[in-house]
Design a protein around this motif. Structure first.
Motif, PDB file in Angstrom:
ATOM      1  N   LEU A   1      -6.226 -10.171  18.764  1.00  0.00           N
ATOM      2  CA  LEU A   1      -6.721  -9.519  17.553  1.00  0.00           C
ATOM      3  C   LEU A   1      -6.310  -8.056  17.537  1.00  0.00           C
ATOM      4  O   LEU A   1      -5.847  -7.540  16.503  1.00  0.00           O
ATOM      5  CB  LEU A   1      -8.243  -9.641  17.457  1.00  0.00           C
ATOM      6  CG  LEU A   1      -8.894  -9.005  16.224  1.00  0.00           C
ATOM      7  CD1 LEU A   1      -8.328  -9.594  14.941  1.00  0.00           C
ATOM      8  CD2 LEU A   1     -10.409  -9.178  16.269  1.00  0.00           C
ATOM      9  N   ALA A   2      -6.442  -7.368  18.675  1.00  0.00           N
ATOM     10  CA  ALA A   2      -6.033  -5.966  18.745  1.00  0.00           C
ATOM     11  C   ALA A   2      -4.543  -5.822  18.470  1.00  0.00           C
ATOM     12  O   ALA A   2      -4.117  -4.896  17.755  1.00  0.00           O
ATOM     13  CB  ALA A   2      -6.381  -5.391  20.117  1.00  0.00           C
ATOM     14  N   ALA A   3      -3.726  -6.715  19.028  1.00  0.00           N
ATOM     15  CA  ALA A   3      -2.280  -6.650  18.812  1.00  0.00           C
ATOM     16  C   ALA A   3      -1.949  -6.873  17.336  1.00  0.00           C
ATOM     17  O   ALA A   3      -1.114  -6.155  16.756  1.00  0.00           O
ATOM     18  CB  ALA A   3      -1.573  -7.690  19.681  1.00  0.00           C
ATOM     19  N   GLY A   4      -2.591  -7.855  16.718  1.00  0.00           N
ATOM     20  CA  GLY A   4      -2.334  -8.126  15.306  1.00  0.00           C
ATOM     21  C   GLY A   4      -2.772  -6.968  14.413  1.00  0.00           C
ATOM     22  O   GLY A   4      -2.077  -6.605  13.458  1.00  0.00           O
ATOM     23  N   LEU A   5      -3.913  -6.380  14.714  1.00  0.00           N
ATOM     24  CA  LEU A   5      -4.400  -5.251  13.925  1.00  0.00           C
ATOM     25  C   LEU A   5      -3.506  -4.020  14.087  1.00  0.00           C
ATOM     26  O   LEU A   5      -3.290  -3.270  13.127  1.00  0.00           O
ATOM     27  CB  LEU A   5      -5.838  -4.914  14.334  1.00  0.00           C
ATOM     28  CG  LEU A   5      -6.887  -5.979  14.028  1.00  0.00           C
ATOM     29  CD1 LEU A   5      -8.253  -5.552  14.542  1.00  0.00           C
ATOM     30  CD2 LEU A   5      -6.949  -6.279  12.535  1.00  0.00           C
ATOM     31  N   GLN A   6      -2.985  -3.816  15.281  1.00  0.00           N
ATOM     32  CA  GLN A   6      -2.086  -2.685  15.501  1.00  0.00           C
ATOM     33  C   GLN A   6      -0.803  -2.852  14.690  1.00  0.00           C
ATOM     34  O   GLN A   6      -0.297  -1.888  14.100  1.00  0.00           O
ATOM     35  CB  GLN A   6      -1.758  -2.547  16.991  1.00  0.00           C
ATOM     36  CG  GLN A   6      -0.953  -1.290  17.313  1.00  0.00           C
ATOM     37  CD  GLN A   6      -0.763  -1.104  18.808  1.00  0.00           C
ATOM     38  OE1 GLN A   6      -1.498  -1.677  19.607  1.00  0.00           O
ATOM     39  NE2 GLN A   6       0.219  -0.307  19.176  1.00  0.00           N
ATOM     40  N   LEU A   7      -0.289  -4.059  14.638  1.00  0.00           N
ATOM     41  CA  LEU A   7       0.896  -4.319  13.821  1.00  0.00           C
ATOM     42  C   LEU A   7       0.600  -4.070  12.337  1.00  0.00           C
ATOM     43  O   LEU A   7       1.434  -3.535  11.598  1.00  0.00           O
ATOM     44  CB  LEU A   7       1.377  -5.755  14.028  1.00  0.00           C
ATOM     45  CG  LEU A   7       2.020  -6.066  15.383  1.00  0.00           C
ATOM     46  CD1 LEU A   7       2.262  -7.570  15.519  1.00  0.00           C
ATOM     47  CD2 LEU A   7       3.329  -5.299  15.545  1.00  0.00           C
ATOM     48  N   LEU A   8      -0.584  -4.463  11.915  1.00  0.00           N
ATOM     49  CA  LEU A   8      -0.977  -4.208  10.527  1.00  0.00           C
ATOM     50  C   LEU A   8      -0.993  -2.711  10.222  1.00  0.00           C
ATOM     51  O   LEU A   8      -0.484  -2.267   9.189  1.00  0.00           O
ATOM     52  CB  LEU A   8      -2.372  -4.785  10.279  1.00  0.00           C
ATOM     53  CG  LEU A   8      -2.482  -6.210   9.743  1.00  0.00           C
ATOM     54  CD1 LEU A   8      -3.938  -6.646   9.726  1.00  0.00           C
ATOM     55  CD2 LEU A   8      -1.891  -6.303   8.345  1.00  0.00           C
ATOM     56  N   LEU A   9      -1.583  -1.945  11.117  1.00  0.00           N
ATOM     57  CA  LEU A   9      -1.679  -0.499  10.902  1.00  0.00           C
ATOM     58  C   LEU A   9      -0.293   0.142  10.859  1.00  0.00           C
ATOM     59  O   LEU A   9      -0.037   1.036  10.051  1.00  0.00           O
ATOM     60  CB  LEU A   9      -2.527   0.137  12.003  1.00  0.00           C
ATOM     61  CG  LEU A   9      -4.022  -0.219  11.958  1.00  0.00           C
ATOM     62  CD1 LEU A   9      -4.729   0.278  13.210  1.00  0.00           C
ATOM     63  CD2 LEU A   9      -4.681   0.354  10.707  1.00  0.00           C
ATOM     64  N   ARG A  10       0.595  -0.310  11.714  1.00  0.00           N
ATOM     65  CA  ARG A  10       1.955   0.225  11.704  1.00  0.00           C
ATOM     66  C   ARG A  10       2.655  -0.087  10.389  1.00  0.00           C
ATOM     67  O   ARG A  10       3.380   0.743   9.833  1.00  0.00           O
ATOM     68  CB  ARG A  10       2.759  -0.363  12.861  1.00  0.00           C
ATOM     69  CG  ARG A  10       2.371   0.156  14.232  1.00  0.00           C
ATOM     70  CD  ARG A  10       3.198  -0.524  15.310  1.00  0.00           C
ATOM     71  NE  ARG A  10       2.859  -0.048  16.641  1.00  0.00           N
ATOM     72  CZ  ARG A  10       3.368  -0.549  17.767  1.00  0.00           C
ATOM     73  NH1 ARG A  10       4.254  -1.550  17.703  1.00  0.00           N
ATOM     74  NH2 ARG A  10       3.005  -0.072  18.942  1.00  0.00           N
ATOM     75  N   GLY A  11       2.454  -1.288   9.902  1.00  0.00           N
ATOM     76  CA  GLY A  11       3.102  -1.669   8.660  1.00  0.00           C
ATOM     77  C   GLY A  11       2.502  -1.003   7.437  1.00  0.00           C
ATOM     78  O   GLY A  11       3.196  -0.780   6.442  1.00  0.00           O
ATOM     79  N   LEU A  12       1.213  -0.667   7.493  1.00  0.00           N
ATOM     80  CA  LEU A  12       0.536  -0.066   6.352  1.00  0.00           C
ATOM     81  C   LEU A  12       0.795   1.428   6.238  1.00  0.00           C
ATOM     82  O   LEU A  12       0.724   1.981   5.133  1.00  0.00           O
ATOM     83  CB  LEU A  12      -0.970  -0.313   6.442  1.00  0.00           C
ATOM     84  CG  LEU A  12      -1.430  -1.749   6.196  1.00  0.00           C
ATOM     85  CD1 LEU A  12      -2.883  -1.919   6.598  1.00  0.00           C
ATOM     86  CD2 LEU A  12      -1.239  -2.132   4.736  1.00  0.00           C
ATOM     87  N   ALA A  13       1.109   2.089   7.329  1.00  0.00           N
ATOM     88  CA  ALA A  13       1.258   3.545   7.321  1.00  0.00           C
ATOM     89  C   ALA A  13       2.245   4.050   6.268  1.00  0.00           C
ATOM     90  O   ALA A  13       1.948   4.990   5.539  1.00  0.00           O
ATOM     91  CB  ALA A  13       1.640   4.029   8.710  1.00  0.00           C
ATOM     92  N   PRO A  14       3.445   3.447   6.135  1.00  0.00           N
ATOM     93  CA  PRO A  14       4.396   3.988   5.158  1.00  0.00           C
ATOM     94  C   PRO A  14       4.211   3.471   3.744  1.00  0.00           C
ATOM     95  O   PRO A  14       4.928   3.878   2.830  1.00  0.00           O
ATOM     96  CB  PRO A  14       5.753   3.525   5.710  1.00  0.00           C
ATOM     97  CG  PRO A  14       5.445   2.226   6.380  1.00  0.00           C
ATOM     98  CD  PRO A  14       4.063   2.399   6.960  1.00  0.00           C
ATOM     99  N   MET A  15       3.246   2.553   3.534  1.00  0.00           N
ATOM    100  CA  MET A  15       3.099   1.953   2.209  1.00  0.00           C
ATOM    101  C   MET A  15       2.395   2.898   1.248  1.00  0.00           C
ATOM    102  O   MET A  15       1.423   3.557   1.598  1.00  0.00           O
ATOM    103  CB  MET A  15       2.322   0.635   2.303  1.00  0.00           C
ATOM    104  CG  MET A  15       3.058  -0.468   3.041  1.00  0.00           C
ATOM    105  SD  MET A  15       2.099  -2.009   3.112  1.00  0.00           S
ATOM    106  CE  MET A  15       2.139  -2.488   1.386  1.00  0.00           C
ATOM    107  N   SER A  16       2.881   2.959   0.035  1.00  0.00           N
ATOM    108  CA  SER A  16       2.249   3.794  -0.983  1.00  0.00           C
ATOM    109  C   SER A  16       1.112   3.034  -1.642  1.00  0.00           C
ATOM    110  O   SER A  16       1.094   1.799  -1.645  1.00  0.00           O
ATOM    111  CB  SER A  16       3.272   4.172  -2.050  1.00  0.00           C
ATOM    112  OG  SER A  16       3.677   3.011  -2.769  1.00  0.00           O
ATOM    113  N   PRO A  17       0.142   3.750  -2.238  1.00  0.00           N
ATOM    114  CA  PRO A  17      -0.955   3.058  -2.909  1.00  0.00           C
ATOM    115  C   PRO A  17      -0.469   2.098  -3.993  1.00  0.00           C
ATOM    116  O   PRO A  17      -1.046   1.031  -4.187  1.00  0.00           O
ATOM    117  CB  PRO A  17      -1.784   4.204  -3.493  1.00  0.00           C
ATOM    118  CG  PRO A  17      -1.505   5.364  -2.591  1.00  0.00           C
ATOM    119  CD  PRO A  17      -0.069   5.199  -2.175  1.00  0.00           C
ATOM    120  N   ALA A  18       0.607   2.459  -4.708  1.00  0.00           N
ATOM    121  CA  ALA A  18       1.104   1.601  -5.787  1.00  0.00           C
ATOM    122  C   ALA A  18       1.576   0.256  -5.256  1.00  0.00           C
ATOM    123  O   ALA A  18       1.442  -0.774  -5.917  1.00  0.00           O
ATOM    124  CB  ALA A  18       2.242   2.301  -6.521  1.00  0.00           C
ATOM    125  N   ALA A  19       2.122   0.245  -4.025  1.00  0.00           N
ATOM    126  CA  ALA A  19       2.648  -0.992  -3.461  1.00  0.00           C
ATOM    127  C   ALA A  19       1.538  -1.967  -3.135  1.00  0.00           C
ATOM    128  O   ALA A  19       1.769  -3.168  -2.982  1.00  0.00           O
ATOM    129  CB  ALA A  19       3.450  -0.690  -2.207  1.00  0.00           C
TER     130      ALA A  19
END
Length: 271
Positions: free
Chosen positions: A245-263
């Motif tokens: 779960l920690a590994a999956g959540l960390q991947l999520l956070l990495r992927g979300l960091a560059p995303m803009s609110p519009a996306a």
């Protein structure tokens, strides 16, 4: 109530002044409520019918505590019906129905209580981090979840079982409370690590729920499957709930960091 059983009650009560032989008769009578027929109950732990609001709340809390104790003690979710709950709580089934419409309604109420405890634990873990990084935030979330296995067990059957047999009114209340929880948690996480937008954290919390629902049964196989999964060649298919779960959540956070609110706008219009 069968006339024969009622006559037996009358005979015992006239002779002894109480229903000390109630357990033997109760096995015949089934779900009858002795208090409904004017017979005071004298048992080792007597329960009088709740009349005032505070008494009803105490009775409901007692039922939830009894169910929680049974499930934390190893009882399978499928084995906790209202008959079994009534037996362990020293109440009649008809009384239990005054508080929960069915087993699924009971489990939903338990999930709400366990989720509140989880949220409090998560708050403490996040508060202990001065400037959390993505791995630290993911571990705090996963650690808090692993600390409440009953919540995870209930979440894992929420969409497939619990939500299939609860009234629309009750489900509406539950879903609206969940929306509020997701939004509030997203704002809290944004305050702790603002590099991700609030909209991004809404996506994060939603996907964390999905990961929890899927990972719990995968990481807790039943006995027969557990024996198979112990084979060395199946190591790649084994799951560790907290670590994965920690590994999956960390991947999520990495992927979300560059995303803009519009996306992310399509999925996050809940604030």
């Amino acid at each position: 109530m069968p006339a024969k059983i009622k006559n037996q009650w009358s005979s015992i009560y006239k002779t002894t002044g109480h229903l000390s032989s109630m357990p033997a008769i109760y096995t015949v009578c089934g779900n009858c409520d002795f208090a409904d027929y004017g017979y005071p109950m004298t048992t080792s732990e007597p329960f009088q019918r709740a009349r005032r609001p505070e008494q009803k709340e105490e009775r409901r809390a007692h039922l939830l505590a009894t169910a929680r104790s049974a499930l934390r003690g190893g009882m399978e979710l499928s084995d906790l019906g209202l008959n079994e709950l009534a037996r362990q709580a020293h109440m009649t089934k008809s009384n239990v129905y005054r508080y929960f419409e069915n087993r699924e309604a009971l489990l939903l109420a338990l999930l709400e209580e366990e989720s509140a405890l989880w949220r409090s634990d998560l708050d403490e873990r996040l508060g202990a981090l001065s400037q959390p990084t993505a791995p630290q935030l993911a571990q705090a979330f996963a650690g808090a979840s692993a600390a409440y296995p009953l919540m995870c067990r209930l979440l894992s059957i929420l969409p497939s079982i619990i939500e299939h047999n609860v009234s629309p009114e009750r489900l509406r209340t539950f879903k609206l409370n969940t929306v509020a929880l997701v939004g509030d948690l997203a704002r809290q996480l944004h305050g702790r690590m603002p590099s991700i937008s609030i909209e991004g954290y809404i996506v994060f919390v939603r996907q964390a729920m999905v990961l929890t629902i899927g990972l719990w049964p995968l990481s807790h196989p039943r006995d027969a499957l557990a024996q198979v999964m112990a084979l060395p060649e199946l190591l790649p298919l084994r799951y560790d709930f907290e670590a994965d779960l920690a590994a999956g959540l960390q991947l999520l956070l990495r992927g979300l960091a560059p995303m803009s609110p519009a996306a992310m706008n399509r999925k996050t219009k809940i604030l």
